[in-house]
Design a protein around this motif. Structure first.
Motif, PDB file in Angstrom:
ATOM      1  N   PRO A  12      66.803  67.309  45.075  1.00  0.00           N
ATOM      2  CA  PRO A  12      66.814  65.920  44.603  1.00  0.00           C
ATOM      3  C   PRO A  12      66.431  64.969  45.720  1.00  0.00           C
ATOM      4  O   PRO A  12      66.744  65.214  46.889  1.00  0.00           O
ATOM      5  N   ALA A  13      65.740  63.896  45.388  1.00  0.00           N
ATOM      6  CA  ALA A  13      65.263  62.967  46.397  1.00  0.00           C
ATOM      7  C   ALA A  13      66.425  62.301  47.121  1.00  0.00           C
ATOM      8  O   ALA A  13      67.417  61.939  46.503  1.00  0.00           O
ATOM      9  N   PRO A  14      66.312  62.168  48.423  1.00  0.00           N
ATOM     10  CA  PRO A  14      67.361  61.515  49.210  1.00  0.00           C
ATOM     11  C   PRO A  14      67.308  59.995  49.030  1.00  0.00           C
ATOM     12  O   PRO A  14      66.312  59.449  48.575  1.00  0.00           O
ATOM     13  N   ALA A  15      68.392  59.335  49.398  1.00  0.00           N
ATOM     14  CA  ALA A  15      68.443  57.879  49.308  1.00  0.00           C
ATOM     15  C   ALA A  15      67.574  57.267  50.411  1.00  0.00           C
ATOM     16  O   ALA A  15      67.316  57.904  51.419  1.00  0.00           O
ATOM     17  N   PRO A  16      67.121  56.038  50.218  1.00  0.00           N
ATOM     18  CA  PRO A  16      66.332  55.354  51.259  1.00  0.00           C
ATOM     19  C   PRO A  16      67.099  55.284  52.560  1.00  0.00           C
ATOM     20  O   PRO A  16      68.281  54.935  52.569  1.00  0.00           O
ATOM     21  N   PRO A  17      66.457  55.628  53.663  1.00  0.00           N
ATOM     22  CA  PRO A  17      67.127  55.743  54.957  1.00  0.00           C
ATOM     23  C   PRO A  17      67.304  54.408  55.682  1.00  0.00           C
ATOM     24  O   PRO A  17      68.104  54.310  56.585  1.00  0.00           O
ATOM     25  N   VAL A  18      66.526  53.424  55.332  1.00  0.00           N
ATOM     26  CA  VAL A  18      66.576  52.150  56.047  1.00  0.00           C
ATOM     27  C   VAL A  18      67.442  51.174  55.274  1.00  0.00           C
ATOM     28  O   VAL A  18      67.266  51.013  54.072  1.00  0.00           O
ATOM     29  N   ALA A  19      68.365  50.550  55.963  1.00  0.00           N
ATOM     30  CA  ALA A  19      69.261  49.594  55.305  1.00  0.00           C
ATOM     31  C   ALA A  19      68.467  48.418  54.773  1.00  0.00           C
ATOM     32  O   ALA A  19      67.751  47.749  55.509  1.00  0.00           O
ATOM     33  N   ALA A  20      68.546  48.214  53.487  1.00  0.00           N
ATOM     34  CA  ALA A  20      67.849  47.086  52.875  1.00  0.00           C
ATOM     35  C   ALA A  20      68.364  46.935  51.454  1.00  0.00           C
ATOM     36  O   ALA A  20      69.111  47.783  50.971  1.00  0.00           O
ATOM     37  N   ASP A  21      67.955  45.881  50.824  1.00  0.00           N
ATOM     38  CA  ASP A  21      68.369  45.632  49.453  1.00  0.00           C
ATOM     39  C   ASP A  21      67.341  46.259  48.515  1.00  0.00           C
ATOM     40  O   ASP A  21      66.423  45.608  48.048  1.00  0.00           O
ATOM     41  N   TRP A  22      67.519  47.557  48.279  1.00  0.00           N
ATOM     42  CA  TRP A  22      66.496  48.302  47.555  1.00  0.00           C
ATOM     43  C   TRP A  22      66.539  48.035  46.061  1.00  0.00           C
ATOM     44  O   TRP A  22      67.591  47.944  45.456  1.00  0.00           O
ATOM     45  N   HIS A  36      48.474  72.330  44.796  1.00  0.00           N
ATOM     46  CA  HIS A  36      49.424  73.420  44.699  1.00  0.00           C
ATOM     47  C   HIS A  36      50.855  72.992  44.405  1.00  0.00           C
ATOM     48  O   HIS A  36      51.761  73.786  44.523  1.00  0.00           O
ATOM     49  N   PHE A  37      51.082  71.734  44.022  1.00  0.00           N
ATOM     50  CA  PHE A  37      52.398  71.346  43.512  1.00  0.00           C
ATOM     51  C   PHE A  37      52.328  70.049  42.723  1.00  0.00           C
ATOM     52  O   PHE A  37      51.404  69.250  42.874  1.00  0.00           O
ATOM     53  N   HIS A  38      53.305  69.902  41.829  1.00  0.00           N
ATOM     54  CA  HIS A  38      53.496  68.639  41.127  1.00  0.00           C
ATOM     55  C   HIS A  38      54.440  67.778  41.941  1.00  0.00           C
ATOM     56  O   HIS A  38      55.378  68.276  42.557  1.00  0.00           O
ATOM     57  N   LEU A  39      54.221  66.502  41.900  1.00  0.00           N
ATOM     58  CA  LEU A  39      55.097  65.593  42.631  1.00  0.00           C
ATOM     59  C   LEU A  39      55.656  64.526  41.701  1.00  0.00           C
ATOM     60  O   LEU A  39      54.909  63.894  40.951  1.00  0.00           O
ATOM     61  N   THR A  40      56.977  64.377  41.739  1.00  0.00           N
ATOM     62  CA  THR A  40      57.613  63.232  41.091  1.00  0.00           C
ATOM     63  C   THR A  40      58.102  62.311  42.201  1.00  0.00           C
ATOM     64  O   THR A  40      58.926  62.700  43.023  1.00  0.00           O
ATOM     65  N   LEU A  41      57.556  61.117  42.199  1.00  0.00           N
ATOM     66  CA  LEU A  41      57.849  60.192  43.278  1.00  0.00           C
ATOM     67  C   LEU A  41      58.599  58.989  42.721  1.00  0.00           C
ATOM     68  O   LEU A  41      58.101  58.296  41.833  1.00  0.00           O
ATOM     69  N   ARG A  42      59.816  58.778  43.223  1.00  0.00           N
ATOM     70  CA  ARG A  42      60.555  57.573  42.852  1.00  0.00           C
ATOM     71  C   ARG A  42      60.120  56.450  43.794  1.00  0.00           C
ATOM     72  O   ARG A  42      60.008  56.659  45.000  1.00  0.00           O
ATOM     73  N   VAL A  43      59.873  55.301  43.228  1.00  0.00           N
ATOM     74  CA  VAL A  43      59.346  54.193  44.014  1.00  0.00           C
ATOM     75  C   VAL A  43      60.412  53.108  44.157  1.00  0.00           C
ATOM     76  O   VAL A  43      60.930  52.606  43.165  1.00  0.00           O
ATOM     77  N   ALA A  44      60.728  52.800  45.410  1.00  0.00           N
ATOM     78  CA  ALA A  44      61.725  51.756  45.676  1.00  0.00           C
ATOM     79  C   ALA A  44      61.077  50.660  46.516  1.00  0.00           C
ATOM     80  O   ALA A  44      60.198  50.921  47.337  1.00  0.00           O
ATOM     81  N   THR A  45      61.512  49.428  46.295  1.00  0.00           N
ATOM     82  CA  THR A  45      60.916  48.318  47.041  1.00  0.00           C
ATOM     83  C   THR A  45      62.005  47.442  47.650  1.00  0.00           C
ATOM     84  O   THR A  45      63.141  47.409  47.161  1.00  0.00           O
ATOM     85  N   ALA A  46      61.623  46.773  48.725  1.00  0.00           N
ATOM     86  CA  ALA A  46      62.544  45.862  49.396  1.00  0.00           C
ATOM     87  C   ALA A  46      61.732  44.993  50.342  1.00  0.00           C
ATOM     88  O   ALA A  46      60.560  45.266  50.607  1.00  0.00           O
TER      89      ALA A  46
END
Length: 351
Positions: free
Chosen positions: A275-285, A297-307
DNA sequence: CATCCGTGGGA
DNA sequence: TTCCCAAGGAT
């Protein structure tokens, strides 16, 4: 024994009538040799890439860099940005290395033999043979995926790919001759692209159907045989869209080697099967949703977070320009995130 | 010889 | 939706 002479003349005659008009090609039988630089550039762009996808890139590259010496002088960053979206980014790094080798080591003139070309970065067996044949009229055995398919059908080769490759190469060599080698190579590839297609081949229009062993089996599309594919795993991760509130986003330069090597990209987490880890940089995500992308050679599911915030070693780039120079996976992520001029609250939910 | 490396269009 | 794969090369 196959009727070699008949096959050759029938296919060349077909090519004289049906050759596609392409920006890097000179008309068949014109005796006019195309510019080796343009032939090389087109062949590199067309590696594992369709003609419609590569064509606009070819036109833009030749407009900006009319000669190999011009291309050799381009900054790395500029070249990589111009290649963005075309994929297989090692090709772009090798393209520049090759242009510089030709400019520096060969006085700006491409080697005119298969062996000479083969020593250049990013020039393998196929490209060396293709440039030698098309640009220099050398009787080289040009074998790409199209030619492999045509040979597999013409001779009903039962060995599955990729093991059949040496056999298919040998068969193709039996048809190469000194007469019109460039046209021959292109005729074979055009036939594979337009008539002897992977699916639904148009055998009724095929100039060499009279000699095709696969056609007599009743299932020409069953060739070439292929060994089973490995299935692609799925990986997950985050992409981070960091803005400075003035129309710029944070980009990082990816490592020279590996996936999307040498390209700029959005900051990301590791991509793993976990499972994807949480954003490492402190911010208001604010999490905006996810995108799907398929790599070789792989599928990617990318969660997109902004701040709004900073990122280590980031460069700040105007968002509109940034999107232009990014690989597709990051374009998708950026498109998911509303820009500063079209703010949108909340995020999309996946389910 | 196997693996890694993009992307987009079509069936 | 899912799968296939297109003018390959480097390691």
């Amino acid at each position: 024994m196959p009727p070699v002479a008949e096959i050759r003349s029938a296919l060349l005659a077909w090519y004289d009538r049906h050759a596609r008009v392409l920006p890097w090609r000179s008309p068949p039988g014109s005796g006019e040799r195309p510019d080796p630089y343009r032939v090389w550039l087109s062949e590199v762009m067309l590696q594992q890439t369709t003609v419609p996808h590569a064509t606009p890139y070819f036109l833009e590259f030749t407009r900006r860099w009319p000669t190999v010496v011009d291309l050799a002088a381009a900054p790395d960053e500029t070249l990589m940005a111009a290649w963005a979206g075309l994929g297989y980014y090692a090709r772009a790094r090798n393209l520049l290395a090759c242009a510089r080798a030709v400019a520096v080591d060969h006085g700006g003139v491409f080697p005119d033999t298969e062996a000479g070309l083969r020593g250049l970065p990013g020039v393998g067996p196929y490209t060396a043979a293709a440039v030698a044949a098309i640009a220099f009229d050398r009787p080289a055995n040009v074998v790409d995926g199209n030619v492999e398919r045509v040979m597999a059908r013409l001779f009903a080769v039962e060995t599955p790919l990729p093991a059949a490759k040496p056999e298919l190469t040998r068969l193709a060599a039996t048809l190469v001759a000194d007469r019109r080698p460039g046209d021959w190579a292109q005729a074979l590839m055009d036939l594979g692209a337009t008539v002897c297609r992977p699916k639904s081949p148009l055998c009724e229009r095929c100039p060499v159907a009279f000699a095709c062993a696969a056609l007599t089996t009743g299932a020409p599309d069953a060739y070439p045989r292929r060994s089973q594919k490995a299935d692609r795993p799925r990986r997950r991760g985050f992409a981070y869209v960091l803005r400075d509130g003035r129309g710029r986003v944070a980009l990082v330069r990816r490592p020279e080697k590996g996936l999307l090597g040498g390209m700029r990209g959005l900051p990301t987490s590791d991509w793993s099967d976990a499972p994807a880890p949480a954003p490492p940089v402190a911010a208001d995500w604010c999490e905006l949703g996810e995108i799907e992308h398929v790599f070789t050679h792989f599928h990617l599911t990318l969660r997109v977070a902004t701040a709004e915030g900073d990122w280590p070693d980031a460069v700040w780039v105007d968002e509109v320009e940034a999107a232009q120079a990014l690989p597709s996976v990051f374009r998708k992520a950026l498109a998911l995130s509303p820009g500063p001029r079209a703010p949108r609250r909340g995020g999309r939910r996946s389910t």
